[in-house]
Design a protein around this motif. Structure first.
Motif, mmCIF file in Angstrom:
data_model
loop_
_atom_site.group_PDB
_atom_site.id
_atom_site.type_symbol
_atom_site.label_atom_id
_atom_site.label_comp_id
_atom_site.label_asym_id
_atom_site.label_seq_id
_atom_site.Cartn_x
_atom_site.Cartn_y
_atom_site.Cartn_z
ATOM 1 N N VAL A 120 0.787 -1.298 0.150
ATOM 2 C CA VAL A 120 0.085 -0.055 -0.063
ATOM 3 C C VAL A 120 0.873 1.133 -0.238
ATOM 4 C CG1 VAL A 120 -1.634 1.447 1.392
ATOM 5 C CG2 VAL A 120 -2.000 -1.202 1.035
ATOM 6 N N PHE A 121 1.746 1.412 0.781
ATOM 7 C CA PHE A 121 2.592 2.528 0.892
ATOM 8 C C PHE A 121 3.976 2.559 0.326
ATOM 9 C CE2 PHE A 121 -0.146 2.648 4.947
ATOM 10 C CZ PHE A 121 -0.589 4.013 4.580
ATOM 11 N N GLY A 122 4.135 1.518 -0.279
ATOM 12 C CA GLY A 122 5.744 1.385 -1.102
ATOM 13 C C GLY A 122 5.867 2.374 -2.084
ATOM 14 N N PRO A 123 5.107 2.686 -2.800
ATOM 15 C CA PRO A 123 5.389 3.832 -3.798
ATOM 16 C C PRO A 123 5.739 5.204 -3.083
ATOM 17 C CG PRO A 123 3.755 2.749 -4.680
ATOM 18 C CD PRO A 123 3.841 2.213 -3.371
ATOM 19 N N PHE A 124 4.940 5.548 -2.092
ATOM 20 C CA PHE A 124 5.045 6.711 -1.365
ATOM 21 C C PHE A 124 6.522 6.617 -0.516
ATOM 22 C CE2 PHE A 124 4.740 8.744 2.901
ATOM 23 C CZ PHE A 124 4.371 9.842 2.495
ATOM 24 N N VAL A 125 6.505 5.636 -0.002
ATOM 25 C CA VAL A 125 7.858 5.373 0.684
ATOM 26 C C VAL A 125 9.002 5.437 -0.210
ATOM 27 C CG1 VAL A 125 9.290 3.885 2.218
ATOM 28 C CG2 VAL A 125 6.808 4.127 2.699
ATOM 29 N N GLN A 126 8.918 4.744 -1.225
ATOM 30 C CA GLN A 126 10.163 4.956 -2.332
ATOM 31 C C GLN A 126 10.235 6.157 -2.764
ATOM 32 O OE1 GLN A 126 11.590 1.652 -1.369
ATOM 33 N NE2 GLN A 126 12.524 2.625 -3.173
ATOM 34 N N HIS A 127 9.287 6.846 -2.958
ATOM 35 C CA HIS A 127 9.517 8.557 -3.418
ATOM 36 C C HIS A 127 10.203 9.149 -2.544
ATOM 37 C CE1 HIS A 127 8.241 12.087 -5.110
ATOM 38 N NE2 HIS A 127 8.167 12.593 -4.169
ATOM 39 N N GLY A 128 10.060 8.968 -1.167
ATOM 40 C CA GLY A 128 10.819 9.976 -0.203
ATOM 41 C C GLY A 128 12.212 9.304 -0.206
ATOM 42 N N ILE A 129 12.418 8.132 -0.085
ATOM 43 C CA ILE A 129 13.581 7.522 -0.177
ATOM 44 C C ILE A 129 14.539 7.957 -1.648
ATOM 45 C CG2 ILE A 129 15.089 5.481 -0.495
ATOM 46 C CD1 ILE A 129 12.904 3.895 1.164
ATOM 47 N N GLY A 130 13.955 8.079 -2.658
ATOM 48 C CA GLY A 130 14.596 8.722 -3.845
ATOM 49 C C GLY A 130 14.811 10.204 -3.659
ATOM 50 N N LEU A 131 14.028 10.991 -2.945
ATOM 51 C CA LEU A 131 14.347 12.442 -2.498
ATOM 52 C C LEU A 131 15.718 12.567 -1.886
ATOM 53 C CD1 LEU A 131 10.761 13.736 -2.051
ATOM 54 C CD2 LEU A 131 12.370 14.312 -4.016
ATOM 55 N N ILE A 132 15.793 11.709 -0.695
ATOM 56 C CA ILE A 132 16.779 11.506 0.247
ATOM 57 C C ILE A 132 18.003 11.266 -0.613
ATOM 58 C CG2 ILE A 132 17.999 10.725 2.294
ATOM 59 C CD1 ILE A 132 15.856 12.564 2.838
ATOM 60 N N GLU A 133 18.000 9.908 -1.257
ATOM 61 C CA GLU A 133 19.149 9.707 -2.119
ATOM 62 C C GLU A 133 19.627 10.600 -3.120
ATOM 63 O OE1 GLU A 133 18.217 4.746 -2.060
ATOM 64 O OE2 GLU A 133 17.647 5.993 -3.842
ATOM 65 N N ALA A 134 18.953 11.390 -3.793
ATOM 66 C CA ALA A 134 18.982 12.450 -4.799
ATOM 67 C C ALA A 134 19.798 13.461 -4.079
ATOM 68 C CB ALA A 134 17.944 13.048 -5.445
ATOM 69 N N ALA A 135 19.363 13.717 -2.876
ATOM 70 C CA ALA A 135 19.976 15.028 -2.010
ATOM 71 C C ALA A 135 21.244 14.404 -1.700
ATOM 72 C CB ALA A 135 18.937 15.533 -1.085
ATOM 73 N N GLN A 136 21.423 13.298 -1.213
ATOM 74 C CA GLN A 136 22.575 12.857 -0.694
ATOM 75 C C GLN A 136 23.714 12.905 -1.770
ATOM 76 O OE1 GLN A 136 21.233 9.071 0.784
ATOM 77 N NE2 GLN A 136 21.760 9.627 2.995
ATOM 78 N N ALA A 137 23.197 12.297 -3.076
ATOM 79 C CA ALA A 137 24.103 12.151 -4.179
ATOM 80 C C ALA A 137 24.651 13.710 -4.358
ATOM 81 C CB ALA A 137 23.722 11.780 -5.212
ATOM 82 N N ALA A 138 23.936 14.804 -4.418
ATOM 83 C CA ALA A 138 24.184 16.032 -4.541
ATOM 84 C C ALA A 138 24.845 16.738 -3.401
ATOM 85 C CB ALA A 138 22.909 16.971 -4.953
ATOM 86 N N GLY A 139 25.342 16.118 -2.234
ATOM 87 C CA GLY A 139 25.986 16.456 -1.196
ATOM 88 C C GLY A 139 25.045 17.452 -0.299
ATOM 89 N N ALA A 140 24.072 17.420 -0.436
ATOM 90 C CA ALA A 140 23.100 18.391 0.485
ATOM 91 C C ALA A 140 22.763 17.648 1.621
ATOM 92 C CB ALA A 140 21.762 18.788 -0.373
ATOM 93 N N GLY A 144 23.678 8.223 5.539
ATOM 94 C CA GLY A 144 23.075 7.352 6.313
ATOM 95 C C GLY A 144 22.021 6.810 5.598
ATOM 96 N N LEU A 145 21.295 5.965 6.208
ATOM 97 C CA LEU A 145 20.197 5.300 5.549
ATOM 98 C C LEU A 145 18.903 5.872 5.104
ATOM 99 C CD1 LEU A 145 19.897 1.939 8.019
ATOM 100 C CD2 LEU A 145 20.752 1.991 5.446
ATOM 101 N N PRO A 146 18.801 6.117 3.737
ATOM 102 C CA PRO A 146 17.699 7.193 3.348
ATOM 103 C C PRO A 146 16.540 6.809 4.199
ATOM 104 C CG PRO A 146 18.933 6.601 1.527
ATOM 105 C CD PRO A 146 19.537 5.534 2.504
ATOM 106 N N THR A 147 16.011 5.584 4.159
ATOM 107 C CA THR A 147 14.706 5.112 4.859
ATOM 108 C C THR A 147 14.804 5.628 6.269
ATOM 109 O OG1 THR A 147 14.734 3.234 3.904
ATOM 110 C CG2 THR A 147 13.536 3.236 5.458
ATOM 111 N N LEU A 148 15.904 5.631 7.001
ATOM 112 C CA LEU A 148 15.924 6.173 8.600
ATOM 113 C C LEU A 148 15.690 7.710 8.363
ATOM 114 C CD1 LEU A 148 16.143 4.735 11.190
ATOM 115 C CD2 LEU A 148 18.744 5.200 10.898
ATOM 116 N N ILE A 149 16.470 8.193 7.346
ATOM 117 C CA ILE A 149 16.321 9.817 7.367
ATOM 118 C C ILE A 149 15.176 10.360 7.077
ATOM 119 C CG2 ILE A 149 17.215 11.793 6.318
ATOM 120 C CD1 ILE A 149 19.857 10.159 5.803
ATOM 121 N N MET A 150 14.494 9.764 6.112
ATOM 122 C CA MET A 150 13.151 10.128 5.734
ATOM 123 C C MET A 150 11.992 9.897 6.870
ATOM 124 S SD MET A 150 11.077 11.749 3.830
ATOM 125 C CE MET A 150 11.890 12.247 2.265
#
Length: 189
Positions: A120-140, A144-150
């Motif tokens: 049910v929540f997979g797409p929503f959770v993955q979206h948030g993880i993707g935002l964190i991963e992209a911001a991590q890749a940009a150095g912002a 840490g674990l994107p799941t934990l951060i989000m």
């Protein structure tokens, strides 16, 4: 007269209200009464209470996806995308106190299996993880674990807004800004 003309939606809304008020102790007949439908009508839409509860989860997930999984057309960076998401999440949690209480209840008292929740929540959770991963890749954002951060960001927002509601306070622009800034201060690299 029906406030919500769609009977299935009325049933889901009634179930959500009663889950917040009474937990799962609410009966199918109480849900029917709250929805202003015959008890038998419930079974035209949901074969049992478990299916109805799953429907409540799906409804919340759809509302979250519609409000929070937006492509930021004017965005110039992954940091801006994440900042926009944080702002929208604050608004989403604040704008409907009953929905926020429902989400808090469902988050703290899982009523469906982990596999169902993941579906049910997979797409929503993955979206948030993707935002964190992209911001991590940009150095912002810090490493840490994107799941934990989000999870930290969303939980901090929900809890801060819950405290404001408990005090009977309004969400002033300065408080909204402070919550967003505290989230950034905690995750920024």
């Amino acid at each position: 007269m029906d406030v919500v003309p769609d009977k299935r939606e009325r049933i889901l809304a009634a179930a959500a209200r009663l889950i917040v008020r009474n937990g799962l102790q609410c009966s199918m007949s109480a849900i029917a009464e709250e929805a202003s439908v015959a008890t038998g009508s419930l079974y035209n839409y949901f074969k049992n209470k478990e299916e109805l509860v799953l429907g409540v989860y799906v409804r919340v997930s759809m509302e979250m996806a519609e409000s929070l999984m937006l492509a930021d057309k004017a965005s110039t960076s992954s940091e801006a995308d994440l900042a926009s998401y944080i702002e929208r999440y604050i608004d989403f949690i604040w704008e409907d106190a009953e929905r926020a209480r429902l989400f808090d209840y469902l988050d703290n008292n899982p009523l469906i299996s982990f596999d169902d929740a993941k579906a049910v929540f997979g797409p929503f959770v993955q979206h948030g993880i993707g935002l964190i991963e992209a911001a991590q890749a940009a150095g912002a954002v810090r490493e840490g674990l994107p799941t934990l951060i989000m999870s930290f960001v969303r939980g901090a927002i929900r809890n801060a807004l819950k405290r404001l509601r408990q005090k009977g306070s309004k969400l002033a622009p300065k408080d909204r800004r402070m919550i967003a800034d505290m989230c950034w201060a905690a995750i920024r690299r």
